[in-house]
Enzyme design. Structure first.
Site, mmCIF file in Angstrom:
data_model
loop_
_atom_site.group_PDB
_atom_site.id
_atom_site.type_symbol
_atom_site.label_atom_id
_atom_site.label_comp_id
_atom_site.label_asym_id
_atom_site.label_seq_id
_atom_site.Cartn_x
_atom_site.Cartn_y
_atom_site.Cartn_z
ATOM 1 N N GLY A 31 3.288 2.168 10.891
ATOM 2 C CA GLY A 31 3.105 1.351 12.087
ATOM 3 C C GLY A 31 2.887 -0.114 11.720
ATOM 4 C CD GLU B 243 -6.172 3.501 6.668
ATOM 5 O OE1 GLU B 243 -6.347 3.319 7.894
ATOM 6 O OE2 GLU B 243 -5.593 2.656 5.946
ATOM 7 C CD GLU C 103 -2.725 -1.996 10.690
ATOM 8 O OE1 GLU C 103 -3.265 -2.157 9.586
ATOM 9 O OE2 GLU C 103 -2.276 -0.892 11.075
ATOM 10 C CD GLU D 173 -2.897 1.222 2.296
ATOM 11 O OE1 GLU D 173 -2.865 0.344 3.169
ATOM 12 O OE2 GLU D 173 -3.704 2.156 2.305
ATOM 13 C CG MET E 240 0.215 -3.336 4.853
ATOM 14 S SD MET E 240 -0.750 -1.874 4.367
ATOM 15 C CE MET E 240 -2.030 -2.658 3.394
HETATM 16 N N1 B3K Z 1 -3.031 0.927 5.641
HETATM 17 C C1 B3K Z 1 -1.685 1.096 6.142
HETATM 18 C C2 B3K Z 1 -1.044 2.293 5.530
HETATM 19 C C3 B3K Z 1 0.181 1.999 4.758
HETATM 20 C C4 B3K Z 1 0.515 3.112 3.793
HETATM 21 C C5 B3K Z 1 1.945 3.219 3.471
HETATM 22 N N2 B3K Z 1 2.198 4.148 2.416
HETATM 23 C C6 B3K Z 1 -1.662 1.189 7.632
HETATM 24 C C7 B3K Z 1 -2.980 1.365 8.278
HETATM 25 O O1 B3K Z 1 -3.581 2.416 8.221
HETATM 26 O O2 B3K Z 1 -3.494 0.430 8.818
HETATM 27 ZN ZN ZN Z 2 -5.469 1.818 8.648
#
Ligand code: B3K
Ligand code: ZN
Length: 877
Positions: free
Chosen positions: A264, A323, A301, A124, A266
């Site tokens: 943090g 998010e 997550e 991501e 993924m």
């Molecule tokens: N969805 C990931 C975000 C990672 C993006 C890096 N460019 C972390 C999170 O919000 O859970």
């Molecule tokens: Zn997230």
């Protein structure tokens, strides 16, 4: 090289081809990894015949390409630095490609890279295109089968998404595992991990009786640091069943800890990859704050499995769809398993410090941006935290039960699809019958709304008249703003009774705690039958992400601090009272006048301590002075030195005036009980440590001894770190230096503890902090290639050591710019983040503005990544 061009939401079109199934084979080697991809492609039903197939691909070396088994000649496809296009492909076909990539040269940590001795991925938002040619966009969802081939001794463990379906040995000491993920997913959720990892395992039975294996994979030396993450995971799984009716959907859920990670963690399907800082805890190495952060991120997550993975985003402009909603979900979870008022206070004080600053700066953007150059720059506090505040407002507007109906509808209607923010809000409108059209402006309008409130009590008629005016300041690209729908939760606290009065508005009884709706630029609310003069308690619980001002007197604020039934607003009244005292002291400092402590503040704090609080964490928050960054956000022009001096003065005055009370507070909350990250213990430690920090501000002998004893007792990292920080931030280097050395020697093997060792040194207010920062950058435990180290040393210095970062000789700015220039080559995503403090130059005096701009110009003179280019251009616009 031409300037990178922005992408616009209004240009969205579905892709020409969809992928129904993706079959991958990785032959791993650090220098050259071979990736074979077989894609089952089909024309998108809404796209015209003849539209060319576009496959994203960056830094790939193409070795072979074939359609339905027929190799393509060079003229049959077009290859650029950004990808590959094929014109005249069939309506449905199988595409085979083979590429080579170099994980060990990947310092951007996007795509497939090496972290220590292992392979891992981060896809991501747009990392998958660094692995293979692919329509790398979230509206292309496919089932995946992944075969990973590795070395039996170097990579005994080979992981990917879904369930393992086959494994075997190969010649030359190699072996393979094939994974199958039956849930269609976008490429950004793909993951692969390979290395010499060890696991801890547990089980979870879902509400429908499915037996799930839970695994946390770590390096062997970290096996004793996984308990808390595992416990948090199980609590989160249960909570999502109870609060949202969502259960897990595979037989296996894995978490892997890696040391080199940009964010943090993924939420890859079935295989969450975590920054080791966001998963590993042990009482001896992690603070209470770290324990709580791990709990929140593990939950976040995990919750993405539904809000993000099963239902995903149509395009990256919708990022806050997953998010903002998922942050709201993890905040609700954390509030439930911890002290809810403290969680809210922490969220809001962080939000007001950092998100307000973002919304007022040159990179301000709506929760749903209209355009971007680099999506990696949009993982922001606005998308995440303001997005969560907007979901919280929605939940409050429709009520919790209707909100649950709306989320049920959303998950069932869009399961397996890639959707938009409208789709989500429409579900809420549908189940509630409410018109949410004006509310949608929250998603398109940037900037923090400002509300000016005025109130008047009419004794003769027992009425209270409240006037609210809203205005949102201009932000880049948005000069004019429209009125927002702002829910204001409030109470009217009777000055005689000290109780919430019952409120009647337009003949309707509202009760003692209610929400009123501000929709116009200006609105008047007349509350009738108000029997005594009230002090209004406005925006309870921070019911909307706005700045609200009301001409409170200090007496009003002291009154609310003591009597408001809303715990959050009691805290807020204390903050406001402190800020008023700070304003005077900042002015005094600037004018060279002697500083005088506001006795009302001393008495208010004395009353707080005397009265106590069942929730010690709340009391600790109430006794905590606002941070320098928080104070700065409230000032029209930031004077870093005056803020530091004023805050220190208040801290020292309170310490002197309340010395005995603080000492008693410290001693009463000292405990030898075995460490546990429970809300009770955390509150007790917070209270003890806040008392110690006051006492240490005057550096009297008793305080020094207490800090030294707390450090030497070595009971848990929360206490050790706090004691060491206070010693290192004091003038007593005779005591601090040996302690610092001992700590550094003891923990040199533990990167996460060394991060703390770096941070606490570079945040000391003394003038040598910058020299220390430069010196520590040469320390063997430091590396610019590791994002945690960059954050711990450079990020902490530039973000938390305001007096030294903003030195008038410009050396602080220069240090940051030097790092940005180097990171721009190594890791553009981190470079574009770490630069933030320099972009806020507008807030400072002319001399500092000129110095900061000069450093931004120096950066602009480099050959820039799109990430840094976008931020620097906005900052200098
Ligand atoms: N969805 C990931 C975000 C990672 C993006 C890096 N460019 C972390 C999170 O919000 O859970
Ligand atoms: Zn997230």
């Amino acid at each position: 090289m031409s300037d990178p061009q922005p992408i616009h939401l209004s240009d969205y079109r579905p892709p020409a081809y969809l992928v129904s199934r993706t079959e991958l084979t990785f032959d791993l080697a650090p220098g050259t990894t071979r990736v074979k991809a077989r894609l089952h492609l089909e024309r998108h039903p809404e796209r015209e015949a003849g539209a060319p197939l576009w496959l994203d691909g960056e830094q790939l070396s193409l070795k072979a390409i074939a359609i339905d088994g027929q190799p393509l000649e060079e003229g049959e496809y077009e290859l650029t630095r950004k990808g590959l296009s094929i014109t005249g492909a069939p309506e449905a076909f199988v595409l085979d490609t083979e590429v080579e990539i170099s994980p060990e040269d990947n310092t951007a940590l996007s795509g497939l890279y090496r972290s220590g001795g292992m392979f891992c991925t981060q896809c991501e938002a747009e990392g998958f295109r660094r692995i293979t040619f692919y329509p790398d966009r979230p509206d292309v969802m496919a089932t995946f089968s992944t075969t990973v081939i590795g070395d039996l001794t170097r990579e005994p463990v080979l992981l990917s998404n879904g369930n393992p379906v086959e494994r075997g040995e190969l010649p030359d000491g190699r072996h393979f595992v094939t994974w199958d993920d039956p849930h269609p997913k976008p490429a950004y959720l793909f993951a692969l991990v390979a290395g010499d990892l060890k696991k801890v395992e547990d089980r979870f039975t879902t509400m429908s009786g499915r037996d799930v294996t839970l695994q946390i994979w770590v390096e062997e030396e970290n096996l004793d640091k996984t308990d808390h993450a595992m416990g948090s995971l199980k609590r989160a799984m249960r909570w999502d069943e109870e609060a949202y009716g969502r259960e897990y959907d595979l037989d296996l859920f894995m978490i892997v800890a890696v040391n080199d990670f940009n964010m943090g963690a993924m939420e890859n399907k079935g295989l969450n990859i975590f920054n080791s800082a966001a998963v590993l805890t042990h009482p001896n190495t992690a603070t209470d704050a770290a324990f709580q952060r791990v709990e929140g991120i593990v939950a976040h997550e995990y919750f993405h499995n539904w809000s993000g993975n099963r239902v995903t985003c149509r395009d990256w402009f919708q990022l806050s769809l997953k998010e903002g909603f998922t942050v709201f979900r993890d905040q609700s979870f954390s509030a439930e398993v911890n002290s809810a008022p403290v969680k809210r206070i922490e969220e809001v004080s962080f939000f007001r410090t950092a998100q307000f600053a973002e919304d007022a700066g040159p990179t301000a953007h709506p929760i749903r941006p209209d355009s971007y150059i680099e999506i990696g720059n949009f993982y922001t506090l606005t998308i995440y935290e303001k997005g969560a505040e907007v979901v919280r407002m929605l939940s409050n507007l429709v009520g919790p039960e209707t909100f649950r109906k709306g989320s049920d509808l959303y998950f069932s209607r869009f399961d397996g699809q890639a959707v938009t923010i409208e789709d989500f809000v429409d579900c809420m409108a549908e189940v509630s019958g409410q018109d949410l059209e004006q509310f949608m402006r929250w998603y398109s309008q940037a900037g923090t709304p400002e509300i000016d409130a005025f109130g008047e009590y009419d004794y003769a008629n027992s009425r209270y008249r409240l006037i609210l005016r809203q205005r949102t300041p201009a932000t880049p690209g948005q000069p004019e703003k429209q009125a927002l729908h702002i829910p204001i939760r409030l109470g009217l606290v009777g000055t005689k009774s000290g109780r919430d009065l019952s409120m009647t508005l337009d003949g309707e009884s509202l009760g003692r705690d209610a929400v009123i709706h501000l929709r116009e630029d200006e609105q008047e609310f007349i509350f009738t039958d108000i029997e005594e003069a009230p002090v209004p308690s406005l925006l309870r619980g921070f019911s909307a992400p706005v700045k609200l001002s009301f001409p409170y007197s200090r007496e009003d604020l002291a009154f609310l601090m003591a009597h408001d039934s809303d715990g959050f607003n009691r805290w807020d009244a204390g903050q406001r009272l402190t800020l008023l005292a700070l304003d005077d002291l900042i002015a005094a400092h600037r004018n060279g006048v002697e500083k005088v402590m506001d006795t009302r503040l001393v008495e208010a704090f004395r009353a707080l301590i005397e009265e106590g609080n069942d929730d010690k964490a709340v009391l600790a928050e109430m006794l905590q002075l606002p941070s320098e960054a928080y104070i700065a956000e409230q000032q029209p022009l930031v004077d870093v030195d005056a803020i530091h001096a004023a805050r220190t003065f208040i801290q020292q005055s309170l310490a002197q005036e309340l010395r005995d009370e603080l000492l008693a507070l410290y001693r009463d909350n000292q405990s030898d009980a075995a460490y546990a990250p429970t809300p009770e213990q955390i509150g007790q430690r917070a209270l003890k440590n806040v008392a110690l920090s006051y006492l240490m501000s005057i550096e009297d002998e008793v305080a020094i001894e207490l800090a030294q004893a707390q450090f030497e007792a070595d009971h848990n990292m929360t206490d050790v770190r706090q004691a060491l920080t206070l010693l290192v931030h004091s003038s007593r280097s005779d005591i601090a230096d040996p302690a610092l050395k001992a700590f550094g020697r003891k923990w040199s093997h533990d990167p996460l503890v060394m991060d703390q060792w770096f941070s606490l040194q570079v945040t000391r207010p003394q003038a040598d902090a910058l020299d220390r920062a430069r010196y520590l950058m040469e320390h063997p435990a430091f590396s610019l290639k590791n994002p945690n180290k960059v954050r711990a040393l450079i990020g902490a210095f530039a973000g938390q050591n305001r007096v030294n970062f903003h030195r008038l000789d410009g050396e602080g700015y220069r240090l940051l710019a030097d790092v940005v220039i180097e990171l721009n080559r190594l890791n553009p995503e981190i470079a574009a983040r770490i630069i933030t403090p320099l972009t806020r130059w507008q807030r400072f005096d002319e001399a500092r503005q000129a110095l900061m701009r000069a450093e931004l110009e120096r950066i602009r003179g480099e050959e820039l990544s799109p990430n840094v280019y976008e931020i620097v251009e906005k900052a200098l616009a």
